[in-house]
Design a protein around this motif. Sequence first.
Motif, PDB file in Angstrom:
ATOM      1  N   GLY A 197      -0.151  -5.897  -6.927  1.00 18.79           N
ATOM      2  CA  GLY A 197       0.454  -4.860  -6.103  1.00 18.79           C
ATOM      3  C   GLY A 197      -0.492  -4.287  -5.066  1.00 18.79           C
ATOM      4  N   CYS A 198      -1.785  -4.588  -5.168  1.00 18.74           N
ATOM      5  CA  CYS A 198      -2.759  -4.020  -4.234  1.00 18.74           C
ATOM      6  C   CYS A 198      -2.782  -4.778  -2.907  1.00 18.74           C
ATOM      7  N   LEU A 199      -2.617  -6.106  -2.961  1.00 17.28           N
ATOM      8  CA  LEU A 199      -2.707  -6.917  -1.748  1.00 17.28           C
ATOM      9  C   LEU A 199      -1.684  -6.509  -0.692  1.00 17.28           C
ATOM     10  N   PRO A 200      -0.395  -6.323  -1.066  1.00 16.22           N
ATOM     11  CA  PRO A 200       0.564  -5.903  -0.049  1.00 16.22           C
ATOM     12  C   PRO A 200       0.176  -4.600   0.636  1.00 16.22           C
ATOM     13  N   ILE A 201      -0.394  -3.666  -0.135  1.00 16.97           N
ATOM     14  CA  ILE A 201      -0.808  -2.388   0.443  1.00 16.97           C
ATOM     15  C   ILE A 201      -1.913  -2.604   1.466  1.00 16.97           C
ATOM     16  N   LEU A 202      -2.883  -3.439   1.124  1.00 12.15           N
ATOM     17  CA  LEU A 202      -4.008  -3.695   2.021  1.00 12.15           C
ATOM     18  C   LEU A 202      -3.551  -4.409   3.299  1.00 12.15           C
ATOM     19  N   VAL A 203      -2.584  -5.326   3.159  1.00 14.16           N
ATOM     20  CA  VAL A 203      -2.119  -6.086   4.312  1.00 14.16           C
ATOM     21  C   VAL A 203      -1.296  -5.222   5.263  1.00 14.16           C
ATOM     22  N   GLN A 204      -0.434  -4.378   4.697  1.00 15.81           N
ATOM     23  CA  GLN A 204       0.457  -3.598   5.539  1.00 15.81           C
ATOM     24  C   GLN A 204      -0.218  -2.379   6.159  1.00 15.81           C
ATOM     25  N   MET A 205      -1.331  -1.922   5.599  1.00 23.16           N
ATOM     26  CA  MET A 205      -1.957  -0.692   6.076  1.00 23.16           C
ATOM     27  C   MET A 205      -2.346  -0.750   7.553  1.00 23.16           C
ATOM     28  N   PRO A 206      -2.983  -1.840   8.054  1.00 29.17           N
ATOM     29  CA  PRO A 206      -3.306  -1.871   9.493  1.00 29.17           C
ATOM     30  C   PRO A 206      -2.064  -1.803  10.377  1.00 29.17           C
ATOM     31  N   ILE A 207      -0.956  -2.421   9.928  1.00 29.97           N
ATOM     32  CA  ILE A 207       0.276  -2.401  10.710  1.00 29.97           C
ATOM     33  C   ILE A 207       0.845  -0.989  10.763  1.00 29.97           C
ATOM     34  N   LEU A 208       0.875  -0.312   9.631  1.00 33.46           N
ATOM     35  CA  LEU A 208       1.398   1.044   9.597  1.00 33.46           C
ATOM     36  C   LEU A 208       0.492   2.003  10.370  1.00 33.46           C
ATOM     37  N   LEU A 209      -0.810   1.789  10.283  1.00 31.51           N
ATOM     38  CA  LEU A 209      -1.749   2.616  11.034  1.00 31.51           C
ATOM     39  C   LEU A 209      -1.569   2.406  12.532  1.00 31.51           C
TER      40      LEU A 209
ATOM     41  N   VAL B 168      -4.182   6.336   2.771  1.00 32.82           N
ATOM     42  CA  VAL B 168      -3.096   7.192   3.248  1.00 32.82           C
ATOM     43  C   VAL B 168      -3.633   8.262   4.183  1.00 32.82           C
ATOM     44  N   LEU B 169      -4.791   8.819   3.844  1.00 32.53           N
ATOM     45  CA  LEU B 169      -5.393   9.812   4.727  1.00 32.53           C
ATOM     46  C   LEU B 169      -5.700   9.230   6.097  1.00 32.53           C
ATOM     47  N   LEU B 170      -6.214   8.009   6.100  1.00 38.41           N
ATOM     48  CA  LEU B 170      -6.475   7.331   7.376  1.00 38.41           C
ATOM     49  C   LEU B 170      -5.185   7.105   8.140  1.00 38.41           C
ATOM     50  N   LEU B 171      -4.147   6.752   7.414  1.00 41.64           N
ATOM     51  CA  LEU B 171      -2.858   6.506   8.041  1.00 41.64           C
ATOM     52  C   LEU B 171      -2.320   7.767   8.697  1.00 41.64           C
ATOM     53  N   LEU B 172      -2.475   8.896   8.021  1.00 40.66           N
ATOM     54  CA  LEU B 172      -1.888  10.130   8.524  1.00 40.66           C
ATOM     55  C   LEU B 172      -2.739  10.816   9.592  1.00 40.66           C
ATOM     56  N   THR B 173      -4.034  10.717   9.477  1.00 41.35           N
ATOM     57  CA  THR B 173      -4.893  11.463  10.390  1.00 41.35           C
ATOM     58  C   THR B 173      -5.453  10.606  11.511  1.00 41.35           C
TER      59      THR B 173
ATOM     60  N   VAL C 127      12.139   0.516  15.300  1.00 43.22           N
ATOM     61  CA  VAL C 127      10.830  -0.122  15.136  1.00 43.22           C
ATOM     62  C   VAL C 127      10.382  -0.042  13.675  1.00 43.22           C
ATOM     63  N   THR C 128      10.604   1.100  13.050  1.00 44.65           N
ATOM     64  CA  THR C 128      10.228   1.253  11.644  1.00 44.65           C
ATOM     65  C   THR C 128      10.983   0.257  10.767  1.00 44.65           C
ATOM     66  N   ILE C 129      12.289   0.115  10.982  1.00 46.78           N
ATOM     67  CA  ILE C 129      13.095  -0.826  10.208  1.00 46.78           C
ATOM     68  C   ILE C 129      12.642  -2.260  10.468  1.00 46.78           C
ATOM     69  N   MET C 130      12.345  -2.574  11.735  1.00 47.94           N
ATOM     70  CA  MET C 130      11.881  -3.919  12.070  1.00 47.94           C
ATOM     71  C   MET C 130      10.590  -4.261  11.332  1.00 47.94           C
ATOM     72  N   LEU C 131       9.622  -3.326  11.349  1.00 45.25           N
ATOM     73  CA  LEU C 131       8.338  -3.587  10.700  1.00 45.25           C
ATOM     74  C   LEU C 131       8.499  -3.684   9.186  1.00 45.25           C
ATOM     75  N   ARG C 132       9.323  -2.806   8.622  1.00 49.14           N
ATOM     76  CA  ARG C 132       9.551  -2.865   7.179  1.00 49.14           C
ATOM     77  C   ARG C 132      10.214  -4.179   6.785  1.00 49.14           C
ATOM     78  N   THR C 133      11.094  -4.686   7.644  1.00 48.41           N
ATOM     79  CA  THR C 133      11.766  -5.947   7.359  1.00 48.41           C
ATOM     80  C   THR C 133      10.783  -7.113   7.433  1.00 48.41           C
ATOM     81  N   ILE C 134       9.896  -7.070   8.430  1.00 43.28           N
ATOM     82  CA  ILE C 134       8.882  -8.117   8.557  1.00 43.28           C
ATOM     83  C   ILE C 134       7.984  -8.146   7.320  1.00 43.28           C
ATOM     84  N   MET C 135       7.668  -6.950   6.802  1.00 38.46           N
ATOM     85  CA  MET C 135       6.783  -6.847   5.638  1.00 38.46           C
ATOM     86  C   MET C 135       7.540  -6.951   4.319  1.00 38.46           C
ATOM     87  N   LEU C 136       8.839  -7.224   4.391  1.00 37.63           N
ATOM     88  CA  LEU C 136       9.665  -7.235   3.184  1.00 37.63           C
ATOM     89  C   LEU C 136       9.156  -8.176   2.092  1.00 37.63           C
TER      90      LEU C 136
END
Length: 254
Positions: free
Chosen positions: A131-143, A14-19, A66-75
């Motif tokens: 529950g960890c895998l989805p977080i790891l997969v989506q993190m590069p996209i959100l970053l 999360v820190l990487l995502l924000l900073t 764009v946020t809704i589109m990405l969240r939908t793709i990662m749904l």
Amino acid sequence: MLKKYSLAAAMIAVLLLLTGCFEIDQPITSESEGFWNSFFVYPLSWLIIQLADFFNGSFGWAIVVVTIMLRTIMLPLMIKQTRSAKAMQQIQPEIKKLQEKYSAKDQKTQQKLQQEMMALWQERGVNPLAGCLPILVQMPILLALYHAIMRTDIGDGSFLWFALDQPDYILPFIAGITTYIQQKMMMVQDNPQMKVLLVVMPVMIAVFAFFFPAALTLYWVVGNFYMIAQTYFITGPQASKRKDEKAAKSGGKK
């Protein structure tokens, strides 16, 4: 121990995502070099610009879409994460009984506790790491989306009551509150580490939001509202009702 490392890893992510961690002060263009810029950041930046043109120059609406589109793709990944959290929540009473039964802190007792917990997970078909895998997969996209927002020239445009290129003083509170609600809905009961994260994460998000352009906070708030709606749809009362009705129909057919 694994849970502690997972929690630490999530906080660092999360820190990487924000900073951000590289080239955050350099504008993104079609001339930007590197795999990260060419295949992640620039496509998202281009999409934001195109949508802003479609919405008569409104970068605010572009970021929302764009946020809704990405969240939908990662749904599908997020549904997996939500259901995993729900499954873990359902077996918490049994886990608590095991922890009380094997409360001694000696190595032999703790090994027995781990064996019993693994047997319980296998019996109920629960994977605590699912529950960890989805977080790891989506993190590069959100970053990448974070970089796209920060490195795209959105000018001095405004959206709703705030300027996109400047910090806002109301939006951070909305970001913190929606983060709390979203985490509360997914929280596993009687998990001390999750309870700590439930408090720390919203506060951290709100504090960061006071120093970042409102465009980034807008992205976070929209994502939170999406996650709240998604979690309610998957695990809320109506979801349980639909599950019971489906089970009743299956039983009737038999």
